[in-house]
Motif scaffolding. Sequence first.
Motif, PDB file in Angstrom:
ATOM      1  N   ALA A 102      74.721  -8.726  99.750  1.00  0.00           N
ATOM      2  CA  ALA A 102      74.058  -8.949 101.050  1.00  0.00           C
ATOM      3  C   ALA A 102      73.064 -10.093 100.938  1.00  0.00           C
ATOM      4  CB  ALA A 102      73.347  -7.685 101.523  1.00  0.00           C
ATOM      5  N   THR A 103      72.801 -10.735 102.084  1.00  0.00           N
ATOM      6  CA  THR A 103      71.825 -11.823 102.149  1.00  0.00           C
ATOM      7  C   THR A 103      70.877 -11.575 103.324  1.00  0.00           C
ATOM      8  OG1 THR A 103      73.276 -13.152 103.567  1.00  0.00           O
ATOM      9  CG2 THR A 103      73.440 -13.508 101.184  1.00  0.00           C
ATOM     10  N   VAL A 104      69.669 -12.188 103.244  1.00  0.00           N
ATOM     11  CA  VAL A 104      68.703 -12.098 104.345  1.00  0.00           C
ATOM     12  C   VAL A 104      68.653 -13.439 105.066  1.00  0.00           C
ATOM     13  CG1 VAL A 104      67.282 -10.303 103.310  1.00  0.00           C
ATOM     14  CG2 VAL A 104      66.835 -12.680 102.738  1.00  0.00           C
ATOM     15  N   ASP A 105      68.334 -13.407 106.357  1.00  0.00           N
ATOM     16  CA  ASP A 105      68.331 -14.649 107.140  1.00  0.00           C
ATOM     17  C   ASP A 105      66.995 -15.372 107.075  1.00  0.00           C
ATOM     18  OD1 ASP A 105      66.776 -12.981 108.690  1.00  0.00           O
ATOM     19  OD2 ASP A 105      67.737 -13.505 110.586  1.00  0.00           O
ATOM     20  N   ALA A 106      66.007 -14.790 106.391  1.00  0.00           N
ATOM     21  CA  ALA A 106      64.708 -15.445 106.252  1.00  0.00           C
ATOM     22  C   ALA A 106      64.208 -15.238 104.828  1.00  0.00           C
ATOM     23  CB  ALA A 106      63.702 -14.880 107.247  1.00  0.00           C
ATOM     24  N   ALA A 107      63.946 -16.349 104.137  1.00  0.00           N
ATOM     25  CA  ALA A 107      63.457 -16.244 102.761  1.00  0.00           C
ATOM     26  C   ALA A 107      61.955 -16.024 102.706  1.00  0.00           C
ATOM     27  CB  ALA A 107      63.813 -17.516 101.986  1.00  0.00           C
ATOM     28  N   SER A 108      61.245 -16.299 103.811  1.00  0.00           N
ATOM     29  CA  SER A 108      59.791 -16.097 103.845  1.00  0.00           C
ATOM     30  C   SER A 108      59.341 -15.848 105.279  1.00  0.00           C
ATOM     31  CB  SER A 108      59.052 -17.299 103.257  1.00  0.00           C
ATOM     32  OG  SER A 108      59.231 -18.446 104.076  1.00  0.00           O
ATOM     33  N   LEU A 109      58.220 -15.149 105.403  1.00  0.00           N
ATOM     34  CA  LEU A 109      57.598 -14.862 106.695  1.00  0.00           C
ATOM     35  C   LEU A 109      56.140 -15.289 106.624  1.00  0.00           C
ATOM     36  CD1 LEU A 109      58.918 -11.200 107.115  1.00  0.00           C
ATOM     37  CD2 LEU A 109      59.957 -13.284 108.038  1.00  0.00           C
ATOM     38  N   SER A 110      55.648 -15.971 107.663  1.00  0.00           N
ATOM     39  CA  SER A 110      54.268 -16.440 107.669  1.00  0.00           C
ATOM     40  C   SER A 110      53.518 -15.875 108.872  1.00  0.00           C
ATOM     41  CB  SER A 110      54.210 -17.970 107.700  1.00  0.00           C
ATOM     42  OG  SER A 110      54.729 -18.507 106.496  1.00  0.00           O
ATOM     43  N   PHE A 111      52.304 -15.401 108.612  1.00  0.00           N
ATOM     44  CA  PHE A 111      51.440 -14.853 109.650  1.00  0.00           C
ATOM     45  C   PHE A 111      50.076 -15.554 109.593  1.00  0.00           C
ATOM     46  CE2 PHE A 111      54.407 -11.518 108.466  1.00  0.00           C
ATOM     47  CZ  PHE A 111      54.836 -11.040 109.692  1.00  0.00           C
ATOM     48  N   ASP A 112      49.462 -15.750 110.773  1.00  0.00           N
ATOM     49  CA  ASP A 112      48.125 -16.326 110.837  1.00  0.00           C
ATOM     50  C   ASP A 112      47.344 -15.626 111.936  1.00  0.00           C
ATOM     51  OD1 ASP A 112      49.046 -17.415 113.248  1.00  0.00           O
ATOM     52  OD2 ASP A 112      49.613 -19.306 112.311  1.00  0.00           O
ATOM     53  N   SER A 113      46.192 -16.206 112.306  1.00  0.00           N
ATOM     54  CA  SER A 113      45.312 -15.570 113.291  1.00  0.00           C
ATOM     55  C   SER A 113      45.935 -15.518 114.686  1.00  0.00           C
ATOM     56  CB  SER A 113      43.978 -16.319 113.347  1.00  0.00           C
ATOM     57  OG  SER A 113      44.187 -17.678 113.716  1.00  0.00           O
ATOM     58  N   LYS A 114      46.986 -16.287 114.910  1.00  0.00           N
ATOM     59  CA  LYS A 114      47.600 -16.319 116.238  1.00  0.00           C
ATOM     60  C   LYS A 114      48.801 -15.371 116.378  1.00  0.00           C
ATOM     61  CE  LYS A 114      46.217 -21.113 117.148  1.00  0.00           C
ATOM     62  NZ  LYS A 114      46.693 -22.486 117.450  1.00  0.00           N
ATOM     63  N   ASN A 115      49.507 -15.134 115.290  1.00  0.00           N
ATOM     64  CA  ASN A 115      50.749 -14.357 115.415  1.00  0.00           C
ATOM     65  C   ASN A 115      50.778 -13.091 114.564  1.00  0.00           C
ATOM     66  OD1 ASN A 115      51.109 -15.235 112.812  1.00  0.00           O
ATOM     67  ND2 ASN A 115      53.075 -16.219 113.148  1.00  0.00           N
ATOM     68  N   TRP A 116      49.653 -12.704 113.983  1.00  0.00           N
ATOM     69  CA  TRP A 116      49.644 -11.590 113.051  1.00  0.00           C
ATOM     70  C   TRP A 116      50.068 -10.268 113.691  1.00  0.00           C
ATOM     71  CZ3 TRP A 116      46.465  -7.319 113.745  1.00  0.00           C
ATOM     72  CH2 TRP A 116      45.437  -7.443 114.688  1.00  0.00           C
ATOM     73  N   GLU A 117      49.878 -10.145 114.999  1.00  0.00           N
ATOM     74  CA  GLU A 117      50.219  -8.902 115.696  1.00  0.00           C
ATOM     75  C   GLU A 117      51.676  -8.863 116.174  1.00  0.00           C
ATOM     76  OE1 GLU A 117      46.666  -7.089 118.125  1.00  0.00           O
ATOM     77  OE2 GLU A 117      46.795  -9.234 118.542  1.00  0.00           O
ATOM     78  N   SER A 118      52.404  -9.968 116.011  1.00  0.00           N
ATOM     79  CA  SER A 118      53.786 -10.046 116.505  1.00  0.00           C
ATOM     80  C   SER A 118      54.770  -9.737 115.375  1.00  0.00           C
ATOM     81  CB  SER A 118      54.077 -11.440 117.064  1.00  0.00           C
ATOM     82  OG  SER A 118      53.189 -11.733 118.126  1.00  0.00           O
ATOM     83  N   PRO A 119      55.510  -8.631 115.453  1.00  0.00           N
ATOM     84  CA  PRO A 119      56.471  -8.292 114.396  1.00  0.00           C
ATOM     85  C   PRO A 119      57.546  -9.361 114.246  1.00  0.00           C
ATOM     86  CG  PRO A 119      56.059  -6.403 115.817  1.00  0.00           C
ATOM     87  CD  PRO A 119      55.451  -7.596 116.505  1.00  0.00           C
TER      88      PRO A 119
END
Length: 299
Positions: A102-119
């Motif tokens: 199996a493979t994943v479609d995202a190798a990394s996820l980034s969160f900051d002060s603007k999007n931290w609440e958005s899953p």
Amino acid sequence: LFDKVESQDKNYIYTVTGNEKEESESLLGTEKTEEEKKKAAPFIIASLLGTNEDNDTPGIKVSAVTGQTSEEGDKAQFTVVLLSEPKAQVTINLESSDEKEATVDAASLSFDSKNWESPKTVAITGVDDLIQDGNKTYQIVFEKPVSTDAAYTALKIDSLSLTNTDNETGGYTVTAATGGLSVAETGTEASFTIKLNSMPTADVTVNMLISDESEAQFKDDNDALSVSYAITFTQANWSTTQTVTIAGENDTLIDGNQSYFINFTSTSSVDPIYAAIKPDQIAATTTDNDTAGLVISSI
């Protein structure tokens, strides 16, 4: 006060001030002029020491996986979100422990002060390995978060365990004429084809014999005849059909049409799936070309 930012509890002093002269005259019902109010000396009624408790705890929430991956390409997914506003960007790297499954479609996820609440949603896709290897378990592994916010770099994310459903079944596809092969004592030929249904983990050699060698024999590409024959499949040619040919043998006997079988005697391989199975026998018939009679010659 609610700030959504993880920090230490903050102490503060809340001071209530008043005016002594203004307070006493108010009690007597005497109204002061504006000038008198300005000249009145203020006094402290009370000072209160308090603490503003922080209710933001750093954390990373990974949802339960929905869906099931398979070698047919079925997908699964999950979401990731932060539990408090970070002081700096937080990057989470992730991968499949077995990209052959199996493979994943995202190798990394980034969160900051603007999007931290958005899953953020991560999709997982099953991979077809062409081998009958059964259902395979694998993990989605998360690396330690990368950030200058120490509260988030201290966190550890547990791996997710999934299963990729296999879609291969080991076996053979043998194609022959309906009713079996038919040759004649005149030397006519008939053929059948064979291939594997899944990629083997090692070479597979299929051995075969003709049950009555007086009626027919195998014929190779060089027209050589033999009563036994063998073909080999590899990971490179397992899905390519191979042709096997037999030719009728003349026995000079009036024995009528004779039936016999192409028997697959054994399969040689270190692949446990193919070592344990072999194709079903194929029926064959040789048409007789001899007739009774007398040959009378003159003297």
